[in-house]
Design an enzyme around this catalytic site. Structure first.
Site, short mmCIF file in Angstrom:
data_model
loop_
_atom_site.label_atom_id
_atom_site.label_comp_id
_atom_site.label_asym_id
_atom_site.label_seq_id
_atom_site.Cartn_x
_atom_site.Cartn_y
_atom_site.Cartn_z
N ALA A 87 0.85 -1.20 0.00
CA ALA A 87 0.00 0.00 0.00
C ALA A 87 0.88 1.24 0.00
O ALA A 87 1.89 1.30 0.71
CB ALA A 87 -0.91 0.01 1.23
N ASP A 92 2.82 14.82 -3.22
CA ASP A 92 4.02 15.49 -3.70
C ASP A 92 3.97 17.00 -3.52
O ASP A 92 2.94 17.64 -3.77
CB ASP A 92 4.24 15.18 -5.20
CG ASP A 92 4.55 13.71 -5.47
OD1 ASP A 92 4.67 12.93 -4.51
OD2 ASP A 92 4.68 13.37 -6.66
N GLY A 147 10.38 16.97 -5.28
CA GLY A 147 8.97 17.05 -4.86
C GLY A 147 8.50 15.84 -4.05
O GLY A 147 7.31 15.71 -3.78
N TYR A 151 7.88 10.97 0.37
CA TYR A 151 7.81 9.65 -0.25
C TYR A 151 9.18 8.97 -0.25
O TYR A 151 9.31 7.79 0.11
CB TYR A 151 7.28 9.82 -1.68
CG TYR A 151 7.04 8.56 -2.47
CD1 TYR A 151 5.84 7.84 -2.34
CD2 TYR A 151 7.97 8.09 -3.38
CE1 TYR A 151 5.61 6.70 -3.09
CE2 TYR A 151 7.75 6.95 -4.13
CZ TYR A 151 6.55 6.26 -3.98
OH TYR A 151 6.33 5.12 -4.73
P1 NAD Z 1 -1.99 2.38 -6.73
O1 NAD Z 1 -2.44 3.72 -6.31
O2 NAD Z 1 -2.56 1.77 -7.96
O3 NAD Z 1 -2.22 1.32 -5.55
C1 NAD Z 1 -1.99 1.63 -4.19
C2 NAD Z 1 -3.10 0.99 -3.42
O4 NAD Z 1 -2.91 1.28 -2.03
C3 NAD Z 1 -4.47 1.53 -3.80
O5 NAD Z 1 -5.36 0.47 -4.16
C4 NAD Z 1 -4.93 2.27 -2.56
O6 NAD Z 1 -6.34 2.22 -2.35
C5 NAD Z 1 -4.18 1.51 -1.48
N1 NAD Z 1 -4.10 2.30 -0.25
C6 NAD Z 1 -3.76 3.61 -0.13
N2 NAD Z 1 -3.87 3.99 1.15
C7 NAD Z 1 -4.29 2.91 1.85
C8 NAD Z 1 -4.60 2.68 3.21
N3 NAD Z 1 -4.51 3.66 4.12
N4 NAD Z 1 -5.02 1.44 3.59
C9 NAD Z 1 -5.13 0.45 2.66
N5 NAD Z 1 -4.85 0.60 1.36
C10 NAD Z 1 -4.43 1.82 0.96
O7 NAD Z 1 -0.42 2.47 -6.80
P2 NAD Z 1 0.64 1.41 -7.35
O8 NAD Z 1 1.36 2.05 -8.44
O9 NAD Z 1 0.01 0.08 -7.55
O10 NAD Z 1 1.64 1.36 -6.11
C11 NAD Z 1 1.82 0.22 -5.30
C12 NAD Z 1 3.10 0.40 -4.51
O11 NAD Z 1 4.20 0.47 -5.41
C13 NAD Z 1 3.16 1.68 -3.68
O12 NAD Z 1 3.77 1.42 -2.44
C14 NAD Z 1 4.02 2.60 -4.52
O13 NAD Z 1 4.67 3.56 -3.73
C15 NAD Z 1 4.99 1.61 -5.12
N6 NAD Z 1 5.63 2.07 -6.34
C16 NAD Z 1 4.90 2.32 -7.47
C17 NAD Z 1 5.55 2.76 -8.61
C18 NAD Z 1 4.81 3.04 -9.89
O14 NAD Z 1 5.44 3.46 -10.84
N7 NAD Z 1 3.52 2.81 -9.96
C19 NAD Z 1 6.93 2.95 -8.59
C20 NAD Z 1 7.63 2.69 -7.43
C21 NAD Z 1 6.98 2.23 -6.31
#
Ligand code: NAD
Length: 245
Positions: A87, A92, A147, A151
């Site tokens: 999660a 930002d 920004g 994070y």
């Molecule tokens: P996303 O927004 O699609 O998914 C994140 C999920 O976390 C969402 O479904 C959201 O509802 C859930 N969430 C947020 N707050 C919450 C809470 N308080 N309780 C329970 N659930 C909660 O984003 P993503 O791209 O799938 O990201 C997943 C992970 O990967 C994150 O930790 C993100 O930082 C990391 N990440 C993503 C990328 C990218 O390019 N997408 C890059 C590096 C790291």
């Protein structure tokens, strides 16, 4: 393979859905947890995971809900063997404009929730002598990012948690690792301004955004039973955007 019970936080998001699907493919019983979602979102998730993943809503920013979630999964499925702390949110702003609310919100969801869930889940893993924990960090945690002081701090902190817990539980059959994605095609990157995305892509040697399945494969690998000699590691999955040794 012994059937294992896996819990994926942020499980119905972009990466979470792919991780859930990948773990079901290797025979895990998978529980996705996420904020309560509407019927349409849950239906899309169910279709994307072939109806094979259980859903337990919880706000992982709330300590009481983390404790109750772990207890619920253990009561319903008999164990919790695999924990994926995925999660994450962004709030930002440049540091000068970032307020304490933006800082605290990101630290709470992206770092403190992982501490809480590890804290509750690891006790059963120790008792059973087996566990796999994967924390989803980010290239931003390795390099910092304009920004994203909140994070990047949370994601760098997450790997500190990974390495420390890995040392504490290594002798108990539990591995703890981080996966650090680069830029992946999910709602999180869809929200980035196109100009920023284009500039980022130009710096990726592989020449494309990552796909959620690219990350999910790395997570699944670290969750395999015979991956027991890999612990405290960070596995970057970033198309070569950031290379280090
Ligand atoms: P996303 O927004 O699609 O998914 C994140 C999920 O976390 C969402 O479904 C959201 O509802 C859930 N969430 C947020 N707050 C919450 C809470 N308080 N309780 C329970 N659930 C909660 O984003 P993503 O791209 O799938 O990201 C997943 C992970 O990967 C994150 O930790 C993100 O930082 C990391 N990440 C993503 C990328 C990218 O390019 N997408 C890059 C590096 C790291």
């Amino acid at each position: 393979m012994t059937p294992r019970i896996a819990l994926v936080t942020g499980g119905i998001g972009g990466l979470g859905t792919a991780i859930c699907r990948a773990l079901t493919e290797t025979g895990h019983t998978v529980v996705a947890t996420d904020l309560p979602a509407d019927a349409a979102r849950l239906q899309a998730f169910s279709e994307a995971t072939a109806g094979a993943v259980h859903f337990e809503p919880a706000d992982v920013a709330d300590d009481g809900q983390c404790a109750a979630l772990v207890a619920r999964v253990q009561a319903r499925f008999g164990a919790l063997d695999v924990l994926i702390n995925n999660a994450g949110i962004t709030r930002d702003a440049t540091l000068r404009k970032m307020d304490l609310g933006q800082w605290n919100a990101v630290l709470q969801v992206n770092l403190t929730s992982a501490f809480q869930l590890c804290h509750y889940a690891v006790q059963g893993m120790v008792a059973r002598g087996y566990g796999r924990i994967v924390n989803i960090s980010s290239v931003s945690g390795q390099t910092g990012n304009f920004g994203q002081a909140n994070y990047a701090a949370a994601k760098a902190g997450l790997h500190g948690l990974t390495m420390s817990l890995a040392r504490e539980v290594a002798a108990k059959g539990i591995t703890v690792n981080s996966v650090s994605p680069g830029y992946v095609r999910t709602p999180m990157t869809a929200a980035m301004p196109q100009a920023v995305l284009d500039k980022t892509l130009a710096a990726v040697p592989v020449g494309r955004l990552g796909e959620p399945a690219d990350i999910a494969r790395a997570v699944r690998f670290l969750c395999e039973e015979d991956a027991g000699y890999i612990t405290g590691a960070n596995l970057p999955v970033n198309g070569g955007l950031y290379m280090s040794f």
